[in-house]
Design a protein around this motif. Structure first.
Motif, short mmCIF file in Angstrom:
data_model
loop_
_atom_site.label_atom_id
_atom_site.label_comp_id
_atom_site.label_asym_id
_atom_site.label_seq_id
_atom_site.Cartn_x
_atom_site.Cartn_y
_atom_site.Cartn_z
N TYR A 616 0.80 -1.23 0.04
CA TYR A 616 0.04 0.00 0.04
C TYR A 616 1.03 1.35 -0.05
N GLY A 617 0.11 2.18 -0.27
CA GLY A 617 1.08 3.81 -0.47
C GLY A 617 1.47 4.07 -1.66
N ALA A 618 2.21 5.14 -1.66
CA ALA A 618 2.83 5.58 -2.92
C ALA A 618 3.91 4.64 -3.48
N VAL A 619 4.48 4.77 -4.75
CA VAL A 619 5.33 4.15 -5.54
C VAL A 619 6.57 5.15 -5.81
N GLY A 620 7.51 4.83 -5.41
CA GLY A 620 8.93 5.67 -6.04
C GLY A 620 9.43 5.10 -7.26
N VAL A 621 9.84 5.78 -8.08
CA VAL A 621 10.38 5.59 -9.54
C VAL A 621 11.67 5.91 -9.79
N ALA A 622 12.64 5.03 -10.07
CA ALA A 622 13.99 5.71 -10.63
C ALA A 622 14.30 4.78 -11.94
N GLY A 623 13.86 5.44 -13.19
CA GLY A 623 13.90 4.74 -14.23
C GLY A 623 13.08 3.45 -14.31
N ARG A 624 13.92 2.14 -14.20
CA ARG A 624 12.99 0.90 -14.35
C ARG A 624 12.73 0.45 -12.94
N THR A 625 13.43 1.06 -11.96
CA THR A 625 13.45 0.59 -10.60
C THR A 625 12.27 1.19 -9.84
N LEU A 626 11.56 0.11 -9.32
CA LEU A 626 10.31 0.77 -8.60
C LEU A 626 10.50 0.36 -7.06
N SER A 627 10.07 1.33 -6.21
CA SER A 627 10.04 0.92 -4.80
C SER A 627 8.75 1.27 -4.13
N GLY A 628 8.33 0.63 -3.07
CA GLY A 628 7.30 0.74 -2.32
C GLY A 628 7.17 -0.06 -1.04
N ARG A 629 5.97 -0.13 -0.48
CA ARG A 629 5.54 -0.93 0.79
C ARG A 629 5.30 -2.32 -0.05
N ALA A 630 5.87 -3.22 0.67
CA ALA A 630 5.28 -4.64 0.10
C ALA A 630 4.17 -5.04 1.48
N THR A 631 3.79 -6.16 1.35
CA THR A 631 2.56 -6.31 2.12
C THR A 631 3.05 -6.62 3.65
N THR A 632 4.29 -6.94 3.93
CA THR A 632 4.85 -6.72 5.00
C THR A 632 5.12 -5.29 5.85
N GLY A 633 4.96 -4.22 4.81
CA GLY A 633 5.05 -2.85 5.20
C GLY A 633 6.78 -2.51 5.09
N THR A 634 7.47 -3.35 4.69
CA THR A 634 8.81 -3.03 4.58
C THR A 634 9.22 -2.04 3.21
N VAL A 635 10.33 -1.25 3.11
CA VAL A 635 10.58 -0.73 1.92
C VAL A 635 11.18 -1.88 1.04
N SER A 636 10.63 -1.90 -0.20
CA SER A 636 11.02 -2.91 -1.04
C SER A 636 11.05 -2.64 -2.68
N THR A 637 11.57 -3.07 -3.33
CA THR A 637 12.10 -2.74 -4.81
C THR A 637 11.83 -3.94 -5.79
N THR A 638 11.55 -3.52 -6.88
CA THR A 638 11.20 -4.36 -8.19
C THR A 638 11.71 -3.71 -9.38
N GLY A 639 11.41 -4.38 -10.65
CA GLY A 639 12.07 -3.52 -11.81
C GLY A 639 10.52 -3.60 -12.53
#
Length: 701
Positions: A616-639
């Protein structure tokens, strides 16, 4: 226990704590260690791996406000909490929740539709307040230990307001504390009852009395003046030395159709007392850690799409059922009852339990690039704007430096001028003589130079009888000739703008239309120099486009995009703008490319899943790298277009992540941890593995 719930509890307890040779308690993240980073030869990553450490203090108006509106952030924090409350330098996270009122209502402990738990017992506010306390203790014990009957130690403590509070310490987890001020509640969500926090705030009564619960160790009645309430809360903050303060929304606004508040008056005015107390605490106590503030949306969640996935919502509702004494088992042994039977009839509230939303600070535009190789990050700490900067690539970060002037709200955003100067934008709350919020900005005096003083753009709210000040965080854009335009959502949920003139002054606030706008507007400029602005509604996304520099902003235009969970992130991509948002009832990150079609109207591509799953919450974007809260609430990344699962860091944080794609192709992402420190990770095409660490090394003892 249902399978989905068992899965959630296991996921919530995933962080594994280990003690190293130095005695520092760190989260085992599976990521690169400081020594490994040093071997890579990158001085920017030769810092200790990020840890979860700090003190979280939550202040709410009523028992259950935390369960409805701050969960699952609450349960995630409890799952990772360790340490000793109030002890400076103790590693780990402590959590304290403060309840301003007893929540005594009409004194009848019954489920909706009737069915009192004990039909022979008459209405009794002291007993009902005790039943709500029993329910809260059971829910916290269940979240923290898995056993709702886990024992609490209850004592009475004096407050700096001249009265007393009940302090409950969870014996099995003494880092978990509950503090009860037990003031009288308004006993009505909206009615102008002078004997309330609202009446006390506006001077309609000289003091507000206590409503003591029947089982409380506090036996002596007391009453607080407005100043004494502020001092009592500030004293609790001084006791627990928070690095993160969670509170309710102090300016929820009104429904345009009826003029009624969109939230309970106790939520709103209780939050204003917290604002006053945090300002007093920041001014009075100098030898303390810095702190950030997170505010949470309340009743308005019920009119918006669900932001939580079904599994997370189910577990959250389970904790609410524990609080509500849903099973009626006498596990607490109290003659008052073991929970709040009013909630038992509808443990989801009025469509509240399936969502969590931040009232402010949920935009991803607080990290930006300046001149080549320079990055800037901004966040509100101690009610002031904190600034971090990194010079060179990879370079080292410095900060935070605090800009002069207080009252700065969470939710910084940035605008970059053609010469490389940066503007930071925010809102500022004034408490005296009247409560009001205004838009402010500060600009660098030269590229990479210091920031000038705050300049006020006032507020588009000209008829604000009780200072609801329900404007969004601002978004800004600078034109090629160096003029700044600032955009906000007003309290009637329309878009407003104020534009800088050639002589440097600003014109009046303009009406740009739209309706039912939610959250913060977001801007970006495409490769053709067209300015795009997008804002979510309860059902879709609206767009505005400035076809050329100097031309008026045109819109609002429908984009045809589906319903979102509200937070919206935009990033330029070729001749268009790519939008990122989450799918309701799922949390999966979705994306669409929007270009200027015929007549300059936004034309959206088909929506696709961007990678990551749930959260949940907003998503950070740096090129093709995305960041946000995973279901556990931790800061997490994906492409972008990457695997469904997030790569998790096991680190909880406040606000939203933010990212920048640098010229050399590196993707830098930042968050503000629960320790009120800036944490970053930088990945490159040849080294995509995220390595989270504090941006600035801690001082040596």
């Amino acid at each position: 226990m249902p399978l989905a719930r068992r899965h959630f509890l296991l996921a919530a307890l995933l962080p594994v704590f280990t003690v190293g040779a130095t005695g520092v308690l760190a989260i085992a993240t599976g990521e690169q260690t400081s020594a490994e980073a040093t071997q890579d030869g990158n001085p920017a990553t030769a810092l200790p791996a990020s840890v979860t450490a700090g003190s979280v203090v939550q202040v709410v108006a009523h028992p259950d406000d935390d369960l409805f509106f701050m969960n699952p952030d609450l349960s995630r924090t409890l799952a990772g909490a360790t340490g000793t409350p109030g002890t400076p330098g103790t590693p780990g996270t402590t959590l304290t929740t403060v309840y301003l009122t007893s929540g005594e209502a009409d004194g009848r402990n019954e489920a909706r539709g009737g069915g009192a738990w004990d039909p022979e017992q008459p209405a009794d506010r002291a007993h009902y307040a005790e039943a709500r306390q029993n329910g809260i203790r059971a829910a916290y014990a269940q979240m923290a230990t898995g056993d709702r009957t886990s024992v609490w130690k209850r004592t009475a403590i004096p407050t700096e307001g001249g009265g007393f509070a009940e302090l409950d310490v969870l014996v099995a987890r003494p880092e978990v504390n509950l503090v009860w001020l037990q003031l009288r509640e308004a006993r009505n969500p909206t009615a102008d009852n002078p004997d309330s926090l609202r009446g006390l705030w506006h001077g309609k009564i000289p003091a507000l009395g206590a409503q003591l619960s029947s089982g409380s160790p506090v036996k002596q009645p007391y009453a607080y003046t407005k100043d004494q309430v502020v001092r009592a809360i500030a004293g609790i903050l001084a006791r627990y030395r928070p690095t993160t303060i969670r509170m309710q929304d102090p300016s929820p606004g009104r429904y345009p159709e009826t003029g009624k508040y969109t939230d309970h008056q106790d939520h709103m005015y209780g939050a204003r007392f917290v604002q006053a107390a945090t300002a007093a605490y920041a001014d009075r106590i100098t030898d303390r850690p810095r702190f950030t503030v997170q505010s949470y949306l309340g009743y308005h969640n019920g009119s918006l799409p669900h932001s939580l996935d079904p599994q997370t919502a189910e577990t959250k509702i389970g904790f609410l059922k524990t609080y509500a004494w849903h099973d009626r088992e006498n596990h607490c042994g109290s003659p008052s009852g073991c929970g709040d039977r009013k909630v038992a009839g509808s443990p989801t509230g009025r469509n509240w339990a399936q969502s969590l939303r931040y009232a402010r600070g949920d935009n991803a535009s607080w990290l930006t690039a300046g001149t080549p190789g320079r990055l800037w990050a901004f966040a509100a700490l101690d009610g002031r704007m904190a600034v971090w900067t990194r010079e060179g690539t990879p370079g080292r970060w410095t900060g935070p430096a605090l800009l002069p002037g207080g009252g700065i709200d969470p939710g910084a955003s940035t605008a970059r001028f053609p010469d490389g100067r940066i503007a930071v934008l925010a809102t500022r709350t004034t408490l005296h003589p009247d409560y009001r919020r205004e838009v402010v900005y500060a600009v660098q005096t030269a590229p990479d130079g210091p920031f000038g003083p705050w300049q006020s753009l006032d507020t588009p709210e000209t008829a604000d009888d009780e200072g609801t000040s329900a404007i969004s965080a601002p978004a800004g854009a600078a034109s090629p000739d160096g003029r700044l335009t600032v955009y906000v959502r007003d309290s009637r949920r329309t878009l407003r703008a104020r534009e800088q003139q050639p002589d440097g002054t600003f014109g009046p606030w303009q009406q740009l239309g739209g309706e039912d706008l939610q959250g913060d507007p977001a801007t970006a400029t495409d490769s053709a120099g067209r300015l795009h602005l997008y804002a979510t509604t309860g059902k879709t996304v609206l767009g505005w486009i400035r076809p050329a520099p100097g031309a008026p902003l045109q819109g609002p235009f429908p984009t045809g995009l589906p319903t979102t969970t509200v937070p919206l992130t935009v990033a330029p991509e070729g001749a268009g703008i790519r939008l990122y948002f989450r799918r309701p009832d799922s949390g999966v990150v979705r994306t669409a490319l929007v270009t200027a079609g015929n007549g300059g109207k936004p034309q959206a591509s088909s929506v696709s899943e961007a990678g990551g799953r749930a959260g949940y919450g907003a998503v950070g974007v740096a090129g093709r790298t995305l960041s946000g809260r995973a279901t556990t609430g931790t800061v997490s990344t994906t492409g972008l277009g990457g695997p469904p699962a997030w790569t998790e860091s096991k680190m909880l944080y406040a606000g939203a992540p933010a990212g920048v794609l640098e010229q050399a192709g590196a993707a830098t992402t930042a968050v503000l941890g629960l320790d009120a420190e800036l944490h970053i990770t930088t990945t490159t095409p040849g080294r995509p593995r995220p390595i989270w660490h504090r941006a600035v090394a801690p001082p040596q003892p």
